[in-house]
Design a protein around this motif. Structure first.
Motif, PDB file in Angstrom:
ATOM      1  N   ALA A 261      -1.106  -2.675  -4.399  1.00 29.86           N
ATOM      2  CA  ALA A 261      -0.565  -3.582  -5.409  1.00 29.86           C
ATOM      3  C   ALA A 261      -0.572  -5.002  -4.869  1.00 29.86           C
ATOM      4  O   ALA A 261      -0.137  -5.253  -3.741  1.00 29.86           O
ATOM      5  N   GLY A 262      -1.076  -5.931  -5.678  1.00 28.33           N
ATOM      6  CA  GLY A 262      -1.090  -7.324  -5.285  1.00 28.33           C
ATOM      7  C   GLY A 262       0.220  -8.013  -5.602  1.00 28.33           C
ATOM      8  O   GLY A 262       1.193  -7.370  -6.029  1.00 28.33           O
ATOM      9  N   LEU A 263       0.280  -9.314  -5.368  1.00 25.61           N
ATOM     10  CA  LEU A 263       1.468 -10.074  -5.727  1.00 25.61           C
ATOM     11  C   LEU A 263       1.720  -9.893  -7.221  1.00 25.61           C
ATOM     12  O   LEU A 263       0.784  -9.950  -8.026  1.00 25.61           O
ATOM     13  N   HIS A 264       2.969  -9.668  -7.596  1.00 24.05           N
ATOM     14  CA  HIS A 264       3.252  -9.460  -9.016  1.00 24.05           C
ATOM     15  C   HIS A 264       4.664  -9.925  -9.349  1.00 24.05           C
ATOM     16  O   HIS A 264       5.578  -9.800  -8.541  1.00 24.05           O
ATOM     17  N   LEU A 265       4.806 -10.459 -10.561  1.00 19.87           N
ATOM     18  CA  LEU A 265       6.098 -10.937 -11.032  1.00 19.87           C
ATOM     19  C   LEU A 265       6.759  -9.954 -11.983  1.00 19.87           C
ATOM     20  O   LEU A 265       7.808 -10.253 -12.548  1.00 19.87           O
ATOM     21  N   ASP A 266       6.147  -8.792 -12.172  1.00 17.73           N
ATOM     22  CA  ASP A 266       6.695  -7.764 -13.051  1.00 17.73           C
ATOM     23  C   ASP A 266       7.214  -6.589 -12.226  1.00 17.73           C
ATOM     24  O   ASP A 266       6.779  -6.382 -11.090  1.00 17.73           O
ATOM     25  N   ALA A 267       8.098  -5.812 -12.823  1.00 16.04           N
ATOM     26  CA  ALA A 267       8.560  -4.591 -12.184  1.00 16.04           C
ATOM     27  C   ALA A 267       7.695  -3.422 -12.641  1.00 16.04           C
ATOM     28  O   ALA A 267       6.997  -3.495 -13.658  1.00 16.04           O
ATOM     29  N   ALA A 268       7.710  -2.352 -11.870  1.00 18.79           N
ATOM     30  CA  ALA A 268       6.935  -1.162 -12.204  1.00 18.79           C
ATOM     31  C   ALA A 268       7.778   0.078 -11.933  1.00 18.79           C
ATOM     32  O   ALA A 268       8.755   0.030 -11.181  1.00 18.79           O
ATOM     33  N   GLU A 269       7.398   1.181 -12.550  1.00 13.95           N
ATOM     34  CA  GLU A 269       8.055   2.464 -12.291  1.00 13.95           C
ATOM     35  C   GLU A 269       7.101   3.364 -11.525  1.00 13.95           C
ATOM     36  O   GLU A 269       5.925   3.482 -11.877  1.00 13.95           O
ATOM     37  N   LEU A 270       7.613   3.981 -10.465  1.00 13.47           N
ATOM     38  CA  LEU A 270       6.814   4.880  -9.638  1.00 13.47           C
ATOM     39  C   LEU A 270       7.385   6.285  -9.723  1.00 13.47           C
ATOM     40  O   LEU A 270       8.598   6.487  -9.588  1.00 13.47           O
ATOM     41  N   ARG A 271       6.504   7.252  -9.976  1.00 11.30           N
ATOM     42  CA  ARG A 271       6.883   8.659 -10.006  1.00 11.30           C
ATOM     43  C   ARG A 271       5.922   9.437  -9.110  1.00 11.30           C
ATOM     44  O   ARG A 271       4.738   9.110  -9.039  1.00 11.30           O
ATOM     45  N   GLN A 272       6.447  10.466  -8.478  1.00 13.37           N
ATOM     46  CA  GLN A 272       5.597  11.330  -7.662  1.00 13.37           C
ATOM     47  C   GLN A 272       6.148  12.742  -7.732  1.00 13.37           C
ATOM     48  O   GLN A 272       7.320  12.979  -7.435  1.00 13.37           O
ATOM     49  N   GLU A 273       5.317  13.679  -8.132  1.00 12.03           N
ATOM     50  CA  GLU A 273       5.748  15.065  -8.226  1.00 12.03           C
ATOM     51  C   GLU A 273       5.873  15.667  -6.818  1.00 12.03           C
ATOM     52  O   GLU A 273       5.498  15.068  -5.820  1.00 12.03           O
ATOM     53  N   GLY A 274       6.379  16.885  -6.777  1.00 12.98           N
ATOM     54  CA  GLY A 274       6.498  17.569  -5.498  1.00 12.98           C
ATOM     55  C   GLY A 274       7.561  16.937  -4.622  1.00 12.98           C
ATOM     56  O   GLY A 274       8.643  16.593  -5.076  1.00 12.98           O
TER      57      GLY A 274
ATOM     58  N   GLY B  64      -1.253  -9.170  -9.650  1.00 15.53           N
ATOM     59  CA  GLY B  64      -0.826  -8.543 -10.892  1.00 15.53           C
ATOM     60  C   GLY B  64      -1.468  -7.209 -11.178  1.00 15.53           C
ATOM     61  O   GLY B  64      -1.381  -6.708 -12.299  1.00 15.53           O
ATOM     62  N   ARG B  65      -2.109  -6.591 -10.180  1.00 15.45           N
ATOM     63  CA  ARG B  65      -2.846  -5.347 -10.396  1.00 15.45           C
ATOM     64  C   ARG B  65      -2.402  -4.275  -9.401  1.00 15.45           C
ATOM     65  O   ARG B  65      -1.874  -4.565  -8.339  1.00 15.45           O
ATOM     66  N   VAL B  66      -2.667  -3.032  -9.790  1.00 14.84           N
ATOM     67  CA  VAL B  66      -2.575  -1.895  -8.870  1.00 14.84           C
ATOM     68  C   VAL B  66      -3.918  -1.192  -8.907  1.00 14.84           C
ATOM     69  O   VAL B  66      -4.425  -0.857  -9.979  1.00 14.84           O
ATOM     70  N   VAL B  67      -4.524  -0.967  -7.751  1.00 18.67           N
ATOM     71  CA  VAL B  67      -5.845  -0.354  -7.670  1.00 18.67           C
ATOM     72  C   VAL B  67      -5.855   0.710  -6.585  1.00 18.67           C
ATOM     73  O   VAL B  67      -4.970   0.762  -5.734  1.00 18.67           O
ATOM     74  N   GLU B  68      -6.864   1.566  -6.640  1.00 16.43           N
ATOM     75  CA  GLU B  68      -7.032   2.572  -5.601  1.00 16.43           C
ATOM     76  C   GLU B  68      -7.441   1.909  -4.286  1.00 16.43           C
ATOM     77  O   GLU B  68      -8.290   1.015  -4.262  1.00 16.43           O
ATOM     78  N   LEU B  69      -6.840   2.364  -3.209  1.00 17.26           N
ATOM     79  CA  LEU B  69      -7.190   1.846  -1.887  1.00 17.26           C
ATOM     80  C   LEU B  69      -8.682   2.017  -1.621  1.00 17.26           C
ATOM     81  O   LEU B  69      -9.330   1.111  -1.079  1.00 17.26           O
ATOM     82  N   ALA B  70      -9.235   3.152  -2.023  1.00 22.34           N
ATOM     83  CA  ALA B  70     -10.661   3.417  -1.779  1.00 22.34           C
ATOM     84  C   ALA B  70     -11.556   2.425  -2.498  1.00 22.34           C
ATOM     85  O   ALA B  70     -12.672   2.141  -2.042  1.00 22.34           O
ATOM     86  N   ASP B  71     -11.089   1.858  -3.623  1.00 24.46           N
ATOM     87  CA  ASP B  71     -11.909   0.931  -4.388  1.00 24.46           C
ATOM     88  C   ASP B  71     -11.997  -0.445  -3.723  1.00 24.46           C
ATOM     89  O   ASP B  71     -12.995  -1.147  -3.886  1.00 24.46           O
ATOM     90  N   VAL B  72     -10.945  -0.840  -3.014  1.00 23.89           N
ATOM     91  CA  VAL B  72     -10.963  -2.158  -2.377  1.00 23.89           C
ATOM     92  C   VAL B  72     -11.327  -2.078  -0.902  1.00 23.89           C
ATOM     93  O   VAL B  72     -11.812  -3.047  -0.319  1.00 23.89           O
ATOM     94  N   ALA B  73     -11.092  -0.923  -0.295  1.00 19.52           N
ATOM     95  CA  ALA B  73     -11.405  -0.735   1.127  1.00 19.52           C
ATOM     96  C   ALA B  73     -12.040   0.641   1.304  1.00 19.52           C
ATOM     97  O   ALA B  73     -11.379   1.593   1.708  1.00 19.52           O
ATOM     98  N   PRO B  74     -13.337   0.776   0.980  1.00 20.24           N
ATOM     99  CA  PRO B  74     -14.008   2.084   1.052  1.00 20.24           C
ATOM    100  C   PRO B  74     -13.892   2.759   2.412  1.00 20.24           C
ATOM    101  O   PRO B  74     -13.873   3.994   2.490  1.00 20.24           O
TER     102      PRO B  74
ATOM    103  N   ILE C 217       0.868  -1.181   0.000  1.00 23.72           N
ATOM    104  CA  ILE C 217       0.000   0.000   0.000  1.00 23.72           C
ATOM    105  C   ILE C 217       0.903   1.229   0.000  1.00 23.72           C
ATOM    106  O   ILE C 217       1.740   1.387   0.897  1.00 23.72           O
ATOM    107  N   THR C 218       0.766   2.065  -1.004  1.00 24.32           N
ATOM    108  CA  THR C 218       1.553   3.290  -1.115  1.00 24.32           C
ATOM    109  C   THR C 218       0.614   4.479  -0.973  1.00 24.32           C
ATOM    110  O   THR C 218      -0.307   4.639  -1.769  1.00 24.32           O
ATOM    111  N   ILE C 219       0.854   5.295   0.051  1.00 20.76           N
ATOM    112  CA  ILE C 219      -0.017   6.441   0.321  1.00 20.76           C
ATOM    113  C   ILE C 219       0.817   7.718   0.204  1.00 20.76           C
ATOM    114  O   ILE C 219       1.573   8.058   1.109  1.00 20.76           O
TER     115      ILE C 219
END
Length: 255
Positions: free
Chosen positions: A59-72, A99-109, A32-34
């Motif tokens: 993000a769930g279990l995943h076998l792929d890499a991802a790139e994360l960017r955050q402004e500010g 294998g997915r990344v979803v909004e926290l609010a969508d899975v845990a309102p 969980i990235t906040i």
């Protein structure tokens, strides 16, 4: 007041990306990235499509890499959960997140306002306490399922060997039953889960070696269960898109 550890939580820490791109590596945990302020952008490496923007990403279990960017400022809170923690704390099975990344609010309102509430906390102890309390409240809403103990035994057995057939024999079940159980619970096959566990073991040893100032890829490969250094390097490149040395050069032990 004495605070208690939250069940299923492996990591709960502050992060700081700066203005560079961070490479998120394959993982056998739920993360969980906040972000503290600006949304975080996450793009899967090797997958088509634009990056997603998240106010709080799961993000769930995943076998792929991802790139994360955050402004500010590029700061925020990072949490990892064991696979069992997805259902126990968020109310969604790990298999649904695989294998997915979803909004926290969508899975845990119930946690939809967590990013906004975090923005109002200025000290790290306050921010940590807020996240812990939110997860504990989730645990109260979603009691651990009856099969959790059995699945915990299965995952421990898979982590102890590289051979699915051997694991099935230790558990006293067929390979087919083991595969169906793990896939239904995690969304990955037993072999894929073992691959993630071995990768994470190698990553931990690689970081420890870098911090000590003496990196031996051959030694890391041997202790993590790879056939040799070449096997380790091929697997690392296949799962991350770079070599172990390239990753250490760009991310460093602080990753």
């Amino acid at each position: 007041m004495t605070r208690h550890a939250v069940p299923y939580v492996g990591t709960l820490s502050a992060y700081e990306l700066g203005r560079r791109v961070h490479r998120g590596l394959p993982s056998s945990t739920i993360s969980i990235t906040i972000p503290e302020a600006d949304p975080v952008e996450i793009a899967w490496l090797g997958r088509p499509g634009p990056p997603g923007r998240f106010h709080a990403a799961v993000a769930g279990l995943h076998l792929d890499a991802a790139e994360l960017r955050q402004e500010g400022y590029g700061r925020g809170v990072w949490v990892t959960l064991s696979p069992l923690g997805a259902a126990a704390l968020l109310g969604v099975p790990a298999a649904e997140l695989s294998g997915r990344v979803v909004e926290l609010a969508d899975v845990a309102p119930a946690l939809a306002d967590l990013p906004e509430r975090l923005a109002g906390r200025r000290s790290w102890p306050e921010r940590r306490a807020l996240v812990e309390d939110a997860l504990l409240a989730g645990w109260a809403r979603h009691e651990a399922r009856a099969g959790d103990r059995d699945l915990r035994v299965v995952l421990a057995a898979l982590s102890g060997t590289d051979r699915v057939r051997e694991t099935a024999g230790l558990l006293g079940c067929s390979r087919r039953y083991l595969s169906a159980t793990v896939r239904a619970a995690l969304g990955v096959t037993p072999k894929e889960y073992q691959r993630l566990v071995r990768f994470e073991a190698a990553r931990g040893r690689l970081v420890a070696a870098a911090r000590s100032g003496a990196v031996s890829l051959a030694e890391v490969a041997a202790t993590a269960g790879f056939a040799d250094q070449a096997h380790f390097t091929r697997e690392w490149r296949a799962m991350t898109g770079c070599t172990p040395v390239e990753w250490l050069r760009t991310e460093g032990p602080s990753a």
